[in-house]
Design a protein around this motif. Structure first.
Motif, mmCIF file in Angstrom:
data_model
loop_
_atom_site.group_PDB
_atom_site.id
_atom_site.type_symbol
_atom_site.label_atom_id
_atom_site.label_comp_id
_atom_site.label_asym_id
_atom_site.label_seq_id
_atom_site.Cartn_x
_atom_site.Cartn_y
_atom_site.Cartn_z
ATOM 1 N N ALA A 107 11.413 48.412 -14.422
ATOM 2 C CA ALA A 107 10.245 48.752 -14.643
ATOM 3 C C ALA A 107 9.219 47.732 -14.058
ATOM 4 C CB ALA A 107 9.911 48.711 -16.154
ATOM 5 N N ARG A 108 7.961 48.603 -13.629
ATOM 6 C CA ARG A 108 6.869 47.836 -12.880
ATOM 7 C C ARG A 108 5.970 47.634 -14.096
ATOM 8 N NH1 ARG A 108 6.242 51.307 -7.654
ATOM 9 N NH2 ARG A 108 4.611 52.038 -8.941
ATOM 10 N N ARG A 109 5.267 46.634 -14.280
ATOM 11 C CA ARG A 109 4.288 46.327 -15.243
ATOM 12 C C ARG A 109 3.014 47.306 -14.989
ATOM 13 N NH1 ARG A 109 -0.152 42.736 -16.491
ATOM 14 N NH2 ARG A 109 0.251 41.741 -18.552
ATOM 15 N N ASP A 110 2.461 47.457 -13.687
ATOM 16 C CA ASP A 110 1.388 48.469 -13.427
ATOM 17 C C ASP A 110 1.518 49.822 -13.741
ATOM 18 O OD1 ASP A 110 2.760 48.793 -11.383
ATOM 19 O OD2 ASP A 110 1.161 48.294 -9.955
ATOM 20 N N ALA A 139 -2.840 45.739 -36.604
ATOM 21 C CA ALA A 139 -3.513 46.583 -35.701
ATOM 22 C C ALA A 139 -4.599 45.744 -34.753
ATOM 23 C CB ALA A 139 -4.378 47.837 -36.519
ATOM 24 N N GLU A 140 -5.380 44.902 -35.269
ATOM 25 C CA GLU A 140 -6.351 44.132 -34.481
ATOM 26 C C GLU A 140 -5.692 43.532 -33.427
ATOM 27 O OE1 GLU A 140 -9.592 40.790 -34.789
ATOM 28 O OE2 GLU A 140 -8.742 41.589 -36.438
ATOM 29 N N PHE A 141 -4.258 42.840 -33.921
ATOM 30 C CA PHE A 141 -3.529 41.959 -32.920
ATOM 31 C C PHE A 141 -3.262 42.729 -31.588
ATOM 32 C CE2 PHE A 141 0.372 41.337 -31.222
ATOM 33 C CZ PHE A 141 0.370 40.134 -30.737
ATOM 34 N N VAL A 142 -2.623 43.877 -32.071
ATOM 35 C CA VAL A 142 -1.970 44.473 -30.704
ATOM 36 C C VAL A 142 -2.991 45.237 -29.867
ATOM 37 C CG1 VAL A 142 -1.660 47.085 -31.872
ATOM 38 C CG2 VAL A 142 -0.039 46.390 -30.476
ATOM 39 N N ARG A 143 -4.119 45.300 -30.163
ATOM 40 C CA ARG A 143 -5.216 45.747 -29.501
ATOM 41 C C ARG A 143 -5.592 44.937 -28.479
ATOM 42 N NH1 ARG A 143 -7.638 50.821 -30.235
ATOM 43 N NH2 ARG A 143 -7.218 51.822 -32.406
ATOM 44 N N ARG A 144 -5.914 43.620 -29.392
ATOM 45 C CA ARG A 144 -6.448 42.517 -28.490
ATOM 46 C C ARG A 144 -5.239 41.892 -27.599
ATOM 47 N NH1 ARG A 144 -8.106 38.637 -32.628
ATOM 48 N NH2 ARG A 144 -6.116 37.575 -32.586
ATOM 49 N N TYR A 145 -3.933 41.946 -27.913
ATOM 50 C CA TYR A 145 -3.046 41.424 -27.117
ATOM 51 C C TYR A 145 -2.995 42.419 -25.756
ATOM 52 C CZ TYR A 145 1.631 41.064 -25.157
ATOM 53 O OH TYR A 145 2.594 40.622 -24.233
ATOM 54 N N LEU A 146 -3.005 43.418 -25.750
ATOM 55 C CA LEU A 146 -2.984 44.335 -24.736
ATOM 56 C C LEU A 146 -4.223 44.123 -23.878
ATOM 57 C CD1 LEU A 146 -1.269 47.567 -26.507
ATOM 58 C CD2 LEU A 146 -0.208 45.777 -24.951
ATOM 59 N N ASP A 147 -5.248 44.162 -24.466
ATOM 60 C CA ASP A 147 -6.366 44.039 -23.552
ATOM 61 C C ASP A 147 -6.386 42.829 -22.966
ATOM 62 O OD1 ASP A 147 -9.375 44.735 -23.098
ATOM 63 O OD2 ASP A 147 -9.672 42.837 -23.901
ATOM 64 N N GLU A 149 -3.881 41.066 -22.026
ATOM 65 C CA GLU A 149 -2.828 41.242 -20.841
ATOM 66 C C GLU A 149 -3.167 42.272 -19.903
ATOM 67 O OE1 GLU A 149 -0.328 39.343 -20.380
ATOM 68 O OE2 GLU A 149 -0.620 37.988 -22.275
ATOM 69 N N GLY A 150 -4.241 42.967 -19.893
ATOM 70 C CA GLY A 150 -4.654 43.916 -18.786
ATOM 71 C C GLY A 150 -3.708 44.900 -18.901
ATOM 72 N N LEU A 151 -3.158 45.354 -19.883
ATOM 73 C CA LEU A 151 -2.353 46.540 -20.070
ATOM 74 C C LEU A 151 -3.178 47.632 -21.027
ATOM 75 C CD1 LEU A 151 1.133 44.592 -21.158
ATOM 76 C CD2 LEU A 151 0.349 45.899 -19.254
ATOM 77 N N ARG A 152 -3.011 48.794 -20.474
ATOM 78 C CA ARG A 152 -3.782 49.976 -21.123
ATOM 79 C C ARG A 152 -3.380 50.560 -22.120
ATOM 80 N NH1 ARG A 152 -4.752 55.471 -20.421
ATOM 81 N NH2 ARG A 152 -2.983 55.434 -18.720
ATOM 82 N N ILE A 153 -4.088 50.842 -23.247
ATOM 83 C CA ILE A 153 -3.486 51.655 -24.335
ATOM 84 C C ILE A 153 -3.649 53.211 -23.969
ATOM 85 C CG2 ILE A 153 -3.715 52.444 -26.636
ATOM 86 C CD1 ILE A 153 -4.577 49.359 -27.327
#
Length: 212
Positions: A107-110, A139-147, A149-153
């Motif tokens: 898989a490609r990260r982007d 819930a707060e953690f997963v939002r902050r983690y992805l933000d 890491e530059g990973l869009r929800i």
């Protein structure tokens, strides 16, 4: 243990929780708290049940593969919102294990499409006694983690008062979320309370790095 052995052990464990789902007419695999599973089998559905826990459904559209994790933060030993305490490192590990598993399979990260679910405050007793209930913290953690890491929800269904059942179809990236009836809540709660008590004895050491 080699990576092939890790994948083999994961597949063996998943096989013990595999069944044919007559409603969706597809093979299904169940993921329990503290686990993740990546499907490369094509016609397969990944299922989990969430109360205050969180799951990320991560899909790679180019390869048409995807995976799902199921995690809960342990009780924090410091301020609930401390960014680097032990409980946060546990959440980091849960997310990175899933994402790295996909990246190792090509898989490609982007390209990753990420949908997150859970974090419900199913009853008040699921609060750890801290100022922020555990469902909200997850819930707060997963939002902050992805933000961070530059990973869009791509989609999110977090919070609320009711447990959810998640059906993830990795071949097409589709997720079906069902709220569970009241009579199921106690079973979900009891399972999560048991799991949360075990987390007190689980060491979280070191860091896990994302592949690029």
């Amino acid at each position: 243990m080699t990576q092939d052995q890790v994948w083999g052990a994961q597949a063996d464990e998943a096989e013990r929780r595999r069944w044919f789902d007559p409603t969706f007419k597809i093979m299904a695999v169940k993921v329990l708290p503290g686990e993740h599973y990546v499907s490369t089998a094509g016609q397969e559905m990944i299922v989990t049940v969430l109360g205050s826990c969180v799951s990320a459904c991560v899909w790679e559209p180019r390869l048409k593969i995807g995976g799902l994790n199921h995690f809960m933060l342990p009780e924090s030993s410091s301020n609930d919102r401390a960014p680097v305490d032990k409980s946060m490192r546990y959440g980091n590990h849960a997310m990175e294990e899933l994402i790295n598993d996909l990246l190792r399979r090509g898989a490609r990260r982007d390209s990753l499409e990420i949908k997150v679910f859970g974090g419900g405050n199913v009853v008040s007793s699921m609060s750890t006694g801290a100022t922020v209930p555990i469902g909200d913290r997850n819930a707060e953690f997963v939002r902050r983690y992805l933000d961070d890491e530059g990973l869009r929800i791509a989609a999110a269904d977090l919070g609320g008062q009711h447990p959810r059942r998640i059906h993830f179809f990795p071949r097409i990236g589709k997720v079906i979320r069902l709220f569970l009836k009241k009579d199921v809540e106690r079973a979900v709660l009891n399972r999560e309370l048991t799991y949360r008590s075990k987390l007190k004895d689980v060491p979280v050491e070191g860091d896990v790095e994302l592949f690029t």
